[in-house]
Design an enzyme around this catalytic site. Structure first.
Site, PDB file in Angstrom:
ATOM      1  N   ARG A 144      12.436   1.348  -0.171  1.00  0.00           N
ATOM      2  CA  ARG A 144      11.587   0.866   1.012  1.00  0.00           C
ATOM      3  C   ARG A 144      11.934  -0.511   1.229  1.00  0.00           C
ATOM      4  O   ARG A 144      12.250  -1.353   0.532  1.00  0.00           O
ATOM      5  CB  ARG A 144      10.208   1.050   0.452  1.00  0.00           C
ATOM      6  CG  ARG A 144       9.120   0.308   1.440  1.00  0.00           C
ATOM      7  CD  ARG A 144       8.762  -0.905   1.022  1.00  0.00           C
ATOM      8  NE  ARG A 144       7.585  -1.522   2.033  1.00  0.00           N
ATOM      9  CZ  ARG A 144       7.229  -2.865   2.267  1.00  0.00           C
ATOM     10  NH1 ARG A 144       7.917  -3.693   1.705  1.00  0.00           N
ATOM     11  NH2 ARG A 144       6.268  -3.002   3.072  1.00  0.00           N
ATOM     12  N   VAL A 145      12.193  -0.808   2.555  1.00  0.00           N
ATOM     13  CA  VAL A 145      12.402  -2.016   3.132  1.00  0.00           C
ATOM     14  C   VAL A 145      10.936  -2.425   4.175  1.00  0.00           C
ATOM     15  O   VAL A 145      10.627  -1.666   4.910  1.00  0.00           O
ATOM     16  CB  VAL A 145      13.685  -2.135   4.106  1.00  0.00           C
ATOM     17  CG1 VAL A 145      13.605  -3.603   4.652  1.00  0.00           C
ATOM     18  CG2 VAL A 145      14.900  -1.965   3.022  1.00  0.00           C
ATOM     19  N   GLY A 146      10.399  -3.882   3.926  1.00  0.00           N
ATOM     20  CA  GLY A 146       9.461  -4.143   4.845  1.00  0.00           C
ATOM     21  C   GLY A 146       9.892  -4.954   5.860  1.00  0.00           C
ATOM     22  O   GLY A 146      11.007  -5.012   6.280  1.00  0.00           O
ATOM     23  N   ASP A 147       8.910  -5.950   6.234  1.00  0.00           N
ATOM     24  CA  ASP A 147       9.365  -6.583   7.558  1.00  0.00           C
ATOM     25  C   ASP A 147      10.053  -7.900   7.413  1.00  0.00           C
ATOM     26  O   ASP A 147      10.812  -8.185   8.409  1.00  0.00           O
ATOM     27  CB  ASP A 147       7.682  -7.063   8.185  1.00  0.00           C
ATOM     28  CG  ASP A 147       6.933  -7.996   7.255  1.00  0.00           C
ATOM     29  OD1 ASP A 147       7.093  -7.276   5.976  1.00  0.00           O
ATOM     30  OD2 ASP A 147       6.595  -8.832   7.561  1.00  0.00           O
ATOM     31  N   THR A 160       3.885 -12.559   6.898  1.00  0.00           N
ATOM     32  CA  THR A 160       3.597 -12.084   5.566  1.00  0.00           C
ATOM     33  C   THR A 160       2.415 -11.026   5.583  1.00  0.00           C
ATOM     34  O   THR A 160       1.443 -11.274   6.270  1.00  0.00           O
ATOM     35  CB  THR A 160       3.347 -13.018   4.307  1.00  0.00           C
ATOM     36  OG1 THR A 160       2.873 -12.672   3.144  1.00  0.00           O
ATOM     37  CG2 THR A 160       2.307 -13.997   4.697  1.00  0.00           C
ATOM     38  N   GLY A 161       2.372 -10.120   4.720  1.00  0.00           N
ATOM     39  CA  GLY A 161       1.299  -8.951   4.871  1.00  0.00           C
ATOM     40  C   GLY A 161       1.668  -7.729   4.786  1.00  0.00           C
ATOM     41  O   GLY A 161       2.852  -7.405   4.316  1.00  0.00           O
ATOM     42  N   HIS A 162       1.075  -6.824   5.375  1.00  0.00           N
ATOM     43  CA  HIS A 162       1.356  -5.262   5.303  1.00  0.00           C
ATOM     44  C   HIS A 162       2.760  -5.367   6.113  1.00  0.00           C
ATOM     45  O   HIS A 162       2.661  -5.004   7.319  1.00  0.00           O
ATOM     46  CB  HIS A 162       0.381  -4.461   5.842  1.00  0.00           C
ATOM     47  CG  HIS A 162      -0.791  -4.161   4.846  1.00  0.00           C
ATOM     48  ND1 HIS A 162      -2.045  -4.434   5.249  1.00  0.00           N
ATOM     49  CD2 HIS A 162      -0.847  -3.685   3.556  1.00  0.00           C
ATOM     50  CE1 HIS A 162      -2.904  -4.137   4.452  1.00  0.00           C
ATOM     51  NE2 HIS A 162      -2.147  -3.756   3.323  1.00  0.00           N
ATOM     52  N   GLY A 163       3.885  -4.896   5.549  1.00  0.00           N
ATOM     53  CA  GLY A 163       5.086  -4.941   6.135  1.00  0.00           C
ATOM     54  C   GLY A 163       5.287  -3.690   6.974  1.00  0.00           C
ATOM     55  O   GLY A 163       5.539  -4.038   8.341  1.00  0.00           O
ATOM     56  N   THR A 185       4.959 -13.250  -0.972  1.00  0.00           N
ATOM     57  CA  THR A 185       5.955 -13.370  -0.284  1.00  0.00           C
ATOM     58  C   THR A 185       6.010 -14.741   0.015  1.00  0.00           C
ATOM     59  O   THR A 185       5.006 -15.321   0.388  1.00  0.00           O
ATOM     60  CB  THR A 185       5.894 -12.600   1.134  1.00  0.00           C
ATOM     61  OG1 THR A 185       5.907 -11.303   0.332  1.00  0.00           O
ATOM     62  CG2 THR A 185       6.909 -12.815   2.165  1.00  0.00           C
TER      63      THR A 185
HETATM   64  N1  ASP Z   1       5.359  -8.370   4.345  1.00  0.00           N
HETATM   65  C1  ASP Z   1       5.984  -8.103   2.825  1.00  0.00           C
HETATM   66  C2  ASP Z   1       6.469  -6.601   2.972  1.00  0.00           C
HETATM   67  O1  ASP Z   1       5.738  -5.557   3.352  1.00  0.00           O
HETATM   68  C3  ASP Z   1       5.034  -8.154   1.800  1.00  0.00           C
HETATM   69  C4  ASP Z   1       4.125  -9.525   1.871  1.00  0.00           C
HETATM   70  O2  ASP Z   1       4.197 -10.095   2.452  1.00  0.00           O
HETATM   71  O3  ASP Z   1       3.611  -9.699   0.711  1.00  0.00           O
HETATM   72  O4  ASP Z   1       7.382  -6.246   2.078  1.00  0.00           O
END
Ligand code: ASP
Length: 307
Positions: free
Chosen positions: A204-207, A227-230, A176
């Site tokens: 699916r929508v992330g953060d 960035t990371g686990h949305g 990301t």
């Molecule tokens: N945060 C992003 C999501 O969950 C993924 C990522 O940062 O790599 O969509």
């Protein structure tokens, strides 16, 4: 708890500054220099706008555009594929006057961050999803492309490998991209763009496009891109949490560390964060093995970068 890793550019104020991330993840050792170089080019592009007296919003958007066009990142070209083998994109921009634009579950368009900026500029709504986001984009002159045209060999290979493993939303991609900036007029902005998690379910929508989760900016505090686990980031409204710490004058380095520690402790999530405060001071932290980055400020002649 995962170890929190930080990077310091010194704790001083700057009249303008920008920091960029290329996604929390685990980039193989041999590819790390390439990822860092991509971030460096983005910092040069965004930094040039700030050096010329341009806005934080333009600088953050430009940096993210450059990374969307770089196929090694999971944003724009090179985005992760969902379980149907399709690309669905999330992106957001926000400026410190609290104006924002975002798109989510967007079908393939080359630069989702430009569409998010058009949403901000048009001003009626903040977040458009799926078919509505596509309709908005087309009405504003953006041309839809295809998943095939935006899929790199690496993304396709990863999709084929993971297809057999039955991994779904746990198939986290990394890569990301995001940027936060402070301009010489004292305004801040944030921009974030992603293909989301690998093998996410359609819709699916992330953060990333959720204000206060993946992206936030407030001239009275600072700007944040995560960035990371949305799913974990959203549970904690992590960007807004970190911004509230900046409002209380916590240094961005300390706020970044605290936010990423909170992500691990309360939501069992891993990830990375970049911050700039209203005085142009920077912060970065991650719990993942890598997060490529670059930064530049009015004190520098060229960006510093790493992964
Ligand atoms: N945060 C992003 C999501 O969950 C993924 C990522 O940062 O790599 O969509």
């Amino acid at each position: 708890m995962s170890e929190v890793v930080t990077f310091s550019w010194g704790r001083d104020e700057a009249s303008w500054s920008i920091v960029i991330h290329g996604g929390a993840g685990a980039v193989p050792v041999e590819a790390r220099a390439r990822h860092a170089e991509g971030c460096k080019l983005a910092a040069i592009g965004g930094g040039a706008i700030l050096r010329d007296g341009g806005s934080a919003l333009d600088a953050a958007q430009r940096a993210v555009e450059i990374l969307e066009d770089d196929p090694v990142f999971n944003a724009g070209t090179g985005a992760a594929l969902n379980t149907s083998g399709e690309i669905e994109l999330d992106a957001a921009v926000m400026e410190g006057a609290l104006r924002a634009g975002a798109v989510c579950a967007l079908p393939p368009f080359t630069n989702p961050i430009k569409i998010a900026r058009a949403v901000l500029a048009e001003g009626s709504h903040i977040l458009y999803a799926g078919p509505g986001a596509e309709a908005f984009a087309q009405a504003h002159g953006f041309v839809r492309t295809t998943s095939e045209a935006m899929t790199t060999d690496a993304a396709r290979a990863r999709f084929l490998t993971m297809q057999g493993t039955n991994q779904s939303s746990e198939g986290w991609a990394g890569g990301t991209v995001g940027a936060v900036a402070r301009d010489s007029s004292g305004h801040v902005a944030a921009a974030t763009s992603t293909g989301g998690t690998f093998m996410k379910r359609p819709g699916r929508v992330g953060d990333t496009p959720i204000l206060g989760a993946g992206t936030y900016a407030d001239d009275e505090a600072g700007a944040c891109s995560n960035t990371g686990h949305g799913e974990a980031v959203m549970k904690l409204c992590l960007a807004k949490t970190a911004i509230e710490w900046l409002r209380q004058d916590m240094h961005p380095e300390d706020a970044a560390r605290a936010a990423i520690a909170l992500l691990a402790r309360r939501a069992n999530g891993v990830g990375g964060i970049i911050l700039v405060d209203r005085r142009g001071r920077l912060g970065l932290a991650r719990t993942t093995e890598t997060m490529s980055f670059a930064a530049m400020s009015s004190r520098d002649t060229e960006p510093s970068c790493g992964s």
